[in-house]
Design a protein around this motif. Sequence first.
Motif, PDB file in Angstrom:
ATOM      1  N   ALA A  13       0.845  -1.190   0.000  1.00 22.04           N
ATOM      2  CA  ALA A  13       0.000   0.000   0.000  1.00 22.04           C
ATOM      3  C   ALA A  13       0.873   1.228   0.000  1.00 22.04           C
ATOM      4  O   ALA A  13       1.993   1.210   0.501  1.00 22.04           O
ATOM      5  CB  ALA A  13      -0.906   0.007   1.232  1.00 22.04           C
ATOM      6  N   GLU A 577      -7.218  -3.468   1.465  1.00 19.22           N
ATOM      7  CA  GLU A 577      -6.672  -2.135   1.723  1.00 19.22           C
ATOM      8  C   GLU A 577      -7.619  -1.314   2.600  1.00 19.22           C
ATOM      9  O   GLU A 577      -7.160  -0.507   3.418  1.00 19.22           O
ATOM     10  CB  GLU A 577      -6.409  -1.410   0.404  1.00 19.22           C
ATOM     11  N   HIS A 639      -6.621  -0.583  -4.170  1.00 20.00           N
ATOM     12  CA  HIS A 639      -6.792   0.550  -3.270  1.00 20.00           C
ATOM     13  C   HIS A 639      -8.003   1.365  -3.710  1.00 20.00           C
ATOM     14  O   HIS A 639      -8.206   1.586  -4.905  1.00 20.00           O
ATOM     15  CB  HIS A 639      -5.567   1.470  -3.280  1.00 20.00           C
TER      16      HIS A 639
END
Length: 679
Positions: A13, A577, A639
């Motif tokens: 991430a 995420e 994401h």
Amino acid sequence: MTSTSRPRLAAIALAAVLASPTARGDDLAPPRSGVDRSGVDDSVRAQDDFFRHVNGGWIRKTEIPADKSRWGTFDQLIEESDAAIRAIVEEAEHSDAPAGSEARKVGDLYKSFMDEARVDELGIKPLADDLAAVDALTDAKGLIALLGTLQRQGVGGVFWAGVDVDAKKSDQYVVYMGQSGISLPDESYYRDPKYQEIREAFVAHVERMLALAGVAEPKAAAAKVMELETAIAKHHWDRVKRRDRTLTYNKKTFAELETLAPAVDWKAWFANQGVKELEEVVVSQPDFLAAASRLIEDVPLEDWRAWLRWKLIHAAADYLSKPFVDEDFAFFGRTLSGTPELPARWKRGAKLVSSAMGEAVGKLYVEKHFPPAAKDRMKELVENLVAAYRESIGSLDWMSPETRAKALEKLAKFTPKIAYPDVWRDYSKLQIQPDDLLGNVRRADAFENDRQVAKLGKPIDRNEWEMTPQTVNAYYNPNQNEIVFPAAILQPPFFDATADDAVNYGAIGAVIGHEIGHGFDDQGSKSDGDGNMTDWWTEADRKEFDARAGKLIEQYGGFEPKQLPGQKVDGALTIGENIGDLGGLSIAYKAYRRSLDGKEAPVIDGLTGDQRFFLGWAQAWRTKFRDAELSRRLATDPHSPAEFRCNGVVRNIPAFHEAFHVKEGDGLWLAPEDCVRIW
């Protein structure tokens, strides 16, 4: 083994930077708030749209640079890192470093890219031998052998393979393999009606690239490429299914692999990548390999030749003459991402060197740009975040004592890696020539392939990093239960040494918490503290976890970016995420409150400590996208878009409702019983 199509096994991430872990004493004057008021839009209420309240002014007045598909806080750091790398490689290019030294290789690799006149003069010649090898193919056996040779040199084929830690035997390496073979971002691009214009543009692009290379009948060949890639994509797993670590772990003996895909000469394919003997592999998508085997049998060899010519030209496009570079960017830059302008050649050259010799560049980057004291401060902050997680897990009302004990055991075994590796990579065997750009790229890919293959049968290298120090990113690796924070992200604008701790905790404590949280998201939670994928949950606890995650999937699945009406977030694709973000911000808030030692934070610039904390989080996700890029990311990125990484999280945290007096009827209001808390 290398492949541009291979998905990462570690959860990654955009996250994590450096913050001060301790509260300031009462004897010190209140520091700056750290809140950038220049980006605030007071016409938007914080209670209705926190992201646009904090960032709306910045969004309105900011133009995305012409060579970017997006622009934001992370991108600003990337620009700074690129500039630092440029200085390093240009210094190496003009140095008198001895032949064979890392500095000489760095300089010569950059020089080979920057010598545009020579690259233009060569045109398609660097690919002549490869294209001749394609022309000489007479049967499927030869096709497979050539695919293996090219795979070693970084040219993706019908399937990928790579070496990583065995997810169920974390003390040994294993070969993973799975689906590949397509050029568009995702299998949905070959079937979804909304991508019809992109498909048409892609075929036209392939035709132009083949024509530039002098391929006969480029229009007919481009049609064959599209037809074959559509057939390949038909058997691809979608992104939601592919992120399931249970479904994608299918260990096979070599004999079982041969039975699964009998049209493939696996011994030749692996041998040409340097793997002489192989007892077992982990197959990510078994039915794809079976389908690919059937395609190899059924599709005419001439169609495979057309496709392979395209793959060769596409893989080399960045390293060929200007017409190839421009045409490649016209489709993959402008059409797919909406980027108007090709990045400057020095930027592309610096990125190549940083990719091919990342740790050689990283060593110099750290010497010039990373203060040693920052590493110790980062360690303290990670420890504080881990302590906050420990408190939170210990007080969860939905988890049984049995599962809680296993979760705490895993947390205790987390390994943080900060700034740069303890042992640097050795590039002594990599051959670089100052006048052979494509050859350098191929040799660098082969060098990395051979480095990976050499791991097989050896002990796990716990010092290895999957990112370079100059990378603006961070990651969690479930197979080694480690969280990794490269040096380039441990700096402003995310950490401000002169600002109040609240903003630092909200901005970067939260994203550090995010990486820790990946160890407990829907996929990371399948591994134990030693990195082995095993079920350490009671049935009731896993059911409750899945129910809470399901509520989050439902929430995010209803989010629709304002700039793209009708297109929505894929809640199932982004769930890992989103869990990381929610857990990261929640635990960072706990860590911030712990750092106050029971005292109240000062009010600075009219803002309470809690308000500054959440403002720090919103500022961290200040980002602006081009429409085409945002659309692409909605289809392919695990994401969520930046606005929902902000708003989607804060609306689930009661402390945010209290800090900004969010009430029923406000845009971000969630009833207490609807707020999701997992960790």
